[in-house]
Write a protein that holds these residues in place. Structure first.
Motif, PDB file in Angstrom:
ATOM      1  N   LEU A  25       6.980  97.003  41.024  1.00  0.00           N
ATOM      2  CA  LEU A  25       8.027  97.455  41.680  1.00  0.00           C
ATOM      3  C   LEU A  25       9.022  96.248  41.986  1.00  0.00           C
ATOM      4  O   LEU A  25      10.115  96.535  41.940  1.00  0.00           O
ATOM      5  N   VAL A  26       8.571  95.020  42.439  1.00  0.00           N
ATOM      6  CA  VAL A  26       9.173  94.038  42.783  1.00  0.00           C
ATOM      7  C   VAL A  26       9.952  93.520  41.715  1.00  0.00           C
ATOM      8  O   VAL A  26      11.136  93.041  41.771  1.00  0.00           O
ATOM      9  N   GLN A  27       9.244  93.541  40.641  1.00  0.00           N
ATOM     10  CA  GLN A  27       9.820  92.683  39.234  1.00  0.00           C
ATOM     11  C   GLN A  27      11.197  93.823  38.906  1.00  0.00           C
ATOM     12  O   GLN A  27      12.207  93.311  38.496  1.00  0.00           O
ATOM     13  N   SER A  28      10.933  95.132  38.873  1.00  0.00           N
ATOM     14  CA  SER A  28      11.983  96.136  38.359  1.00  0.00           C
ATOM     15  C   SER A  28      13.236  95.969  39.612  1.00  0.00           C
ATOM     16  O   SER A  28      14.321  95.943  39.068  1.00  0.00           O
ATOM     17  N   TYR A  29      12.967  95.657  40.811  1.00  0.00           N
ATOM     18  CA  TYR A  29      13.999  95.628  41.640  1.00  0.00           C
ATOM     19  C   TYR A  29      14.725  94.293  41.330  1.00  0.00           C
ATOM     20  O   TYR A  29      16.038  94.428  41.462  1.00  0.00           O
ATOM     21  N   TYR A  42      22.238 100.029  47.018  1.00  0.00           N
ATOM     22  CA  TYR A  42      21.176 100.177  45.810  1.00  0.00           C
ATOM     23  C   TYR A  42      19.813  99.771  46.603  1.00  0.00           C
ATOM     24  O   TYR A  42      18.881 100.295  46.077  1.00  0.00           O
ATOM     25  N   HIS A  43      19.837  98.705  47.291  1.00  0.00           N
ATOM     26  CA  HIS A  43      18.683  98.148  47.784  1.00  0.00           C
ATOM     27  C   HIS A  43      17.884  99.280  48.708  1.00  0.00           C
ATOM     28  O   HIS A  43      16.747  99.479  48.475  1.00  0.00           O
ATOM     29  N   ARG A  44      18.623  99.861  49.393  1.00  0.00           N
ATOM     30  CA  ARG A  44      18.072 101.145  50.292  1.00  0.00           C
ATOM     31  C   ARG A  44      17.765 102.308  49.414  1.00  0.00           C
ATOM     32  O   ARG A  44      16.634 102.828  49.473  1.00  0.00           O
ATOM     33  N   PHE A  45      18.471 102.689  48.338  1.00  0.00           N
ATOM     34  CA  PHE A  45      18.003 103.417  47.401  1.00  0.00           C
ATOM     35  C   PHE A  45      16.585 103.225  46.588  1.00  0.00           C
ATOM     36  O   PHE A  45      15.642 103.960  46.719  1.00  0.00           O
ATOM     37  N   GLU A  69       6.643  89.601  31.861  1.00  0.00           N
ATOM     38  CA  GLU A  69       7.991  89.942  32.513  1.00  0.00           C
ATOM     39  C   GLU A  69       8.673  91.130  32.228  1.00  0.00           C
ATOM     40  O   GLU A  69       8.698  91.783  30.843  1.00  0.00           O
ATOM     41  N   ILE A  70       9.102  92.079  33.100  1.00  0.00           N
ATOM     42  CA  ILE A  70       9.820  93.374  32.903  1.00  0.00           C
ATOM     43  C   ILE A  70      11.197  93.153  32.192  1.00  0.00           C
ATOM     44  O   ILE A  70      11.911  92.310  32.545  1.00  0.00           O
ATOM     45  N   VAL A  71      11.500  93.554  30.923  1.00  0.00           N
ATOM     46  CA  VAL A  71      12.718  93.426  30.411  1.00  0.00           C
ATOM     47  C   VAL A  71      13.532  94.637  30.105  1.00  0.00           C
ATOM     48  O   VAL A  71      14.625  94.548  29.940  1.00  0.00           O
ATOM     49  N   GLY A  72      13.206  95.673  30.344  1.00  0.00           N
ATOM     50  CA  GLY A  72      13.579  97.198  30.913  1.00  0.00           C
ATOM     51  C   GLY A  72      12.974  98.287  31.484  1.00  0.00           C
ATOM     52  O   GLY A  72      11.829  98.101  31.518  1.00  0.00           O
ATOM     53  N   ILE A  73      13.860  98.900  32.211  1.00  0.00           N
ATOM     54  CA  ILE A  73      13.259 100.044  32.998  1.00  0.00           C
ATOM     55  C   ILE A  73      13.964 101.269  33.042  1.00  0.00           C
ATOM     56  O   ILE A  73      15.295 101.066  32.836  1.00  0.00           O
TER      57      ILE A  73
END
Length: 156
Positions: A25-29, A42-45, A69-73
């Motif tokens: 979740l942190v990496q996605s954000y 967007y942060h709140r969303f 590392e997340i490279v796409g979501i």
């Protein structure tokens, strides 16, 4: 070339991989926080809707991880509407089939290849190939929906 690993955060949650879910979740954000420039709040969303929605089962994130590392979501919503809320592939990893694979997995979770989605006018060219490939249909154009002076294109 490093292996692409595709993860479904709802599945990880069901399997009780708590720390991995939090880390992802942190990496996605962090990967998508630049969207604050285009979508105020967007942060709140993300932290107020996406993260809690994963716990309730109304939302999900499908992610591609390479080298840890997340490279796409894709952020997904399956509640009062079926929606692709966010799709982002790191530019260094585009044109490698990651977006298509994330979308295919997203469609499976959502139960449709034509989820609701909106795209800012200035980002339309980035999505053109997906719009054509999946036959997404333009249903509305709205001005000032998310940003003053900007148009948002709605599909499906």
């Amino acid at each position: 070339m490093m292996e692409k690993i595709f993860l479904d955060l709802r599945q990880l949650l069901k399997q009780k991989h708590w720390l991995q879910v939090i880390r992802l979740l942190v990496q996605s954000y962090n990967l998508t926080k630049w969207l604050n420039n285009s979508y105020p709040d967007y942060h709140r969303f993300f932290w107020g809707k996406v993260a809690p929605g994963i716990i309730t089962g109304k939302r999900n994130i499908i992610a591609c991880v390479i080298g840890g590392e997340i490279v796409g979501i894709a952020c997904l919503k399956k509640a009062e509407e079926t929606k692709l809320s966010t799709l982002y592939i790191d530019p260094a990893h585009q044109k490698q089939g990651i977006g298509t694979e994330i979308l295919e997995r997203s469609f499976k979770w959502l139960g449709t290849q034509k989820p609701a989605l909106s795209i800012a006018k200035d980002r339309l060219s980035c999505f053109y190939n997906f719009i054509v490939k999946y036959h997404w249909e333009l249903t509305n154009i709205a001005s000032n929906k998310y940003r003053r002076g900007a148009s948002e294109y709605f599909f499906n």
